[in-house]
Design a protein around this motif. Sequence first.
Motif, PDB file in Angstrom:
ATOM      1  N   VAL A 120       0.848  -1.206   0.000  1.00 21.94           N
ATOM      2  CA  VAL A 120       0.000   0.000   0.000  1.00 21.94           C
ATOM      3  C   VAL A 120       0.877   1.248   0.000  1.00 21.94           C
ATOM      4  O   VAL A 120       0.647   2.193  -0.756  1.00 21.94           O
ATOM      5  N   LEU A 121       1.903   1.238   0.836  1.00 21.02           N
ATOM      6  CA  LEU A 121       2.724   2.445   0.972  1.00 21.02           C
ATOM      7  C   LEU A 121       3.615   2.664  -0.246  1.00 21.02           C
ATOM      8  O   LEU A 121       3.873   3.809  -0.632  1.00 21.02           O
ATOM      9  N   LEU A 122       4.052   1.572  -0.881  1.00 12.99           N
ATOM     10  CA  LEU A 122       4.911   1.727  -2.062  1.00 12.99           C
ATOM     11  C   LEU A 122       4.114   2.193  -3.271  1.00 12.99           C
ATOM     12  O   LEU A 122       4.627   2.945  -4.099  1.00 12.99           O
ATOM     13  N   ALA A 123       2.903   1.720  -3.394  1.00  9.34           N
ATOM     14  CA  ALA A 123       2.080   2.113  -4.547  1.00  9.34           C
ATOM     15  C   ALA A 123       0.739   2.618  -4.029  1.00  9.34           C
ATOM     16  O   ALA A 123      -0.261   1.909  -4.066  1.00  9.34           O
ATOM     17  N   PRO A 124       0.695   3.863  -3.536  1.00 10.98           N
ATOM     18  CA  PRO A 124      -0.524   4.357  -2.879  1.00 10.98           C
ATOM     19  C   PRO A 124      -1.661   4.690  -3.847  1.00 10.98           C
ATOM     20  O   PRO A 124      -2.802   4.778  -3.442  1.00 10.98           O
ATOM     21  N   SER A 148       5.246  -1.708 -10.986  1.00  7.95           N
ATOM     22  CA  SER A 148       3.926  -1.207 -10.606  1.00  7.95           C
ATOM     23  C   SER A 148       4.010   0.151  -9.953  1.00  7.95           C
ATOM     24  O   SER A 148       3.120   0.989 -10.129  1.00  7.95           O
ATOM     25  N   MET A 149       5.068   0.373  -9.169  1.00  6.22           N
ATOM     26  CA  MET A 149       5.206   1.667  -8.508  1.00  6.22           C
ATOM     27  C   MET A 149       5.274   2.802  -9.517  1.00  6.22           C
ATOM     28  O   MET A 149       4.831   3.919  -9.244  1.00  6.22           O
ATOM     29  N   ALA A 150       5.829   2.491 -10.697  1.00  6.81           N
ATOM     30  CA  ALA A 150       5.975   3.536 -11.716  1.00  6.81           C
ATOM     31  C   ALA A 150       4.784   3.551 -12.667  1.00  6.81           C
ATOM     32  O   ALA A 150       4.807   4.198 -13.701  1.00  6.81           O
ATOM     33  N   ASN A 151       3.749   2.797 -12.321  1.00  3.81           N
ATOM     34  CA  ASN A 151       2.671   2.571 -13.276  1.00  3.81           C
ATOM     35  C   ASN A 151       1.412   3.366 -12.958  1.00  3.81           C
ATOM     36  O   ASN A 151       0.328   3.006 -13.383  1.00  3.81           O
ATOM     37  N   TYR A 152       1.544   4.418 -12.155  1.00  3.85           N
ATOM     38  CA  TYR A 152       0.396   5.249 -11.809  1.00  3.85           C
ATOM     39  C   TYR A 152       0.682   6.709 -12.150  1.00  3.85           C
ATOM     40  O   TYR A 152       0.673   7.570 -11.277  1.00  3.85           O
TER      41      TYR A 152
END
Length: 536
Positions: free
Chosen positions: A17-21, A392-396
Amino acid sequence: MSFAMDLLLLATSWTHVLLAPYTKVEESFNLHATHDVLMYGAGRDNLHKFDHNTFPGAVPRTFIGSILLAWLTSPVAYVASQRGLLSTKLDLQIAVRLVLATLNATGFMLIRRTVCRRFGRPTGLMYVLLTCSQFHLPFWMGRTLPNMFALFPVNLAFYALYDRASQSQYPTRRNVDAAFALLTFTAVVFRSEVALLLAPLAIQALLLRHISFMRLIRIGFLSGMFSIGTYCYLCIEGSATVERLALTVTIDSYLWNQWPLWPELYGIYFNVYQGKSSDWGTSPLHAYFLSHLPKLLLGSLPLAVLGAALDNRVRALVLPPVLFIVLISCLGHKEWRFIIYVVPLFNIAAARGAWWMASRRKGGLFGRMTFLVAMGILALNYAITIVSTRASMANYPGGSALATFNDQYAHQHAVQVHISNLAAQTGASLFLQNHSPPYIPSMTAPATNDWVYNKTENLSPRDLTISTPLTHLITESSVEFIRTGRWKLVDSVQGFSRWKWNLPRGGITKVLEVPLWLSVLEMETNDQLYILERTK
Ligand SMILES: *[C@@H]1O[C@H](CO)[C@@H](O)[C@H](O)[C@H]1NC(C)=O
């Protein structure tokens, strides 16, 4: 030890959750419903402000999960704001997601207990390590998909069915009743595909004489009625401010302003009977077994096969989920999230196999080899998960763009920003509209709170440029705007594009140099969104 295992499950879900909020379009209905209930409550006076009135999806979905989540989150948000942990609405989104993640992690902790009791603690530990080493489930368990609301009661049902001492044949009668009641409730309220999981579980329970036919029918009927009743109860509760609400009107009929409406039944009618789900694309019959399941389970899949070969308790455990996947394979439209519920059971089987391999380490060369293979599979899972998480972290980009934008113009008044479709779908949720009301009472609004966030779709560059009050755009194409001479580029936002192998040319000695080795797999990003400012 048990505490450490549970903590690991919780920490894993929180880390994701915290890595990809930020969130994507699949989550947005329930996320926005939670947002609206948190901010406005469920009273009629504010219903017109709800997001689904402006942006209804293809099919109505149930609000029940979102209402419960909002109710659970509000005391948490209150405490967090008292402690100064809640400074933006994005923090509130993170709080919502952490609450959901905690709920689902609790489900896994209960199953962990079951595994320890029936198969021993080392197998329990393997179960935890395998679960945390996977990507999909831990990444998604704090995301507001309807399936993730269904996951918790399904896990409770598994817990009730399988929690017993290692030698005892029968689960207690109360547990069996509870399990089928929960599954029925889940199928009625949250996700109808759970009925396909319920069917093989029920047949198995009948054959093993864990329950009699008449009792099963009675439980199913009562809990079905009860679920619809709970529905009605929640309806009354959820809309306490609404007078003269008929008992039979469900919360969803009320919130969707259609009568009567049972979203899951409508979903079956729409997707299965009318065959609309096929419009979303169909996959071949074997897609779940050959593509989705391996992706969900990673190294757990071969280990689960081994576990099933070793232990008849494991075979009894994985038979219903396998039959469930066979049944659901008959539907043309396939998505990994429709079968997510079976992952915990396969992980139990895999843990059995993994511990069998790992416990052989003192048994000569073969034993040491199996130990190494088990550890290798686990390490490979973690490697895949780290890579997937990184991507995924860079995917928002939508989330990053709007968050950046909010910070950049934090002191400017009367900003009117248009959010493009891509931005809205990749993280620019209502929770990111930080400089515009509503706010929850316990939160202090920022100094500038007079912005307009405009999500209107299908506007041409001309519509966005000429005779509108818009001051800024977050858009996926910059060229035609800049060409008008009325916009200037302020910033561009990168998003994940692909992984690239960076094979070293210097031969093996180069590979051994550590920094180079780490850069063998390189993440490529590209400009996905642009922030534009009006110049005239
Ligand atoms: C968004 O901007 C467009 C273009 O100016 C306008 O037509 C539309 O009414 C605006 N929508 C909202 C909700 O303000």
